[in-house]
Design a protein around this motif. Sequence first.
Motif, short mmCIF file in Angstrom:
data_model
loop_
_atom_site.label_atom_id
_atom_site.label_comp_id
_atom_site.label_asym_id
_atom_site.label_seq_id
_atom_site.Cartn_x
_atom_site.Cartn_y
_atom_site.Cartn_z
N ARG A 129 0.83 -1.21 0.00
CA ARG A 129 0.00 0.00 0.00
C ARG A 129 0.86 1.25 0.00
O ARG A 129 0.54 2.24 -0.67
N ARG A 169 3.86 1.60 -1.26
CA ARG A 169 4.46 1.75 -2.59
C ARG A 169 3.48 2.41 -3.54
O ARG A 169 3.85 3.26 -4.34
N ARG A 170 2.21 2.03 -3.45
CA ARG A 170 1.18 2.65 -4.29
C ARG A 170 1.03 4.14 -3.99
O ARG A 170 0.90 4.95 -4.88
N ALA A 199 4.03 6.00 -5.31
CA ALA A 199 4.02 6.05 -6.76
C ALA A 199 2.93 6.99 -7.31
O ALA A 199 3.14 7.64 -8.32
N THR A 200 1.79 7.09 -6.62
CA THR A 200 0.70 7.91 -7.12
C THR A 200 0.79 9.36 -6.66
O THR A 200 0.04 10.20 -7.12
#
Length: 171
Positions: free
Chosen positions: A157, A159-160, A163-164
């Motif tokens: 979660r 990492r998401r 990244a976003t």
Amino acid sequence: MTTTDYIISAVLILLVIPQIRGTRQTLLHTLLPLAAVASAAAYYLKSFPTQGHDIRLDAVTVAAGAALGVGCGAATRLGRAADGVAIARAGAVAAVLWIAGMAARAGFEFWATHGGAGSLARFSRDNLITGADAWTAALLLMALAQVVCRLAVVRVRARRITATGAIPVGA
């Protein structure tokens, strides 16, 4: 339970405090809980029994630990610090799940050494569990599964979010 047993249990339970405060999702914060469980395993694990239904016991406790860990990871709030690093904060549900898993193992050990030994011996005999070493291994595997699954869910979660470019924590 010895004083060392109480200290180890308390340390594992108190790992929830940094989770509630919020932790930066760095390598250090990933390795710290793993190191704590590995240290407990090194202290307690004398053998890894595989006779009788010991492997089934291990599977059940690993599944329970994994469920607690996934639930804890899913109930952890994530955000992003101003520098872009993901921050994880355990809410009430995550903290309760963490404490429930760690306290259940400590409570089981206390019960087993303070009056529950006879019942545990009968249950173990009736269910082909080879003894104390099998229970020790199963409970350590449960703790490891809880820690690893929580870390995995939070790291995926995080990492998401990184990244976003999610909204920074406190903004």
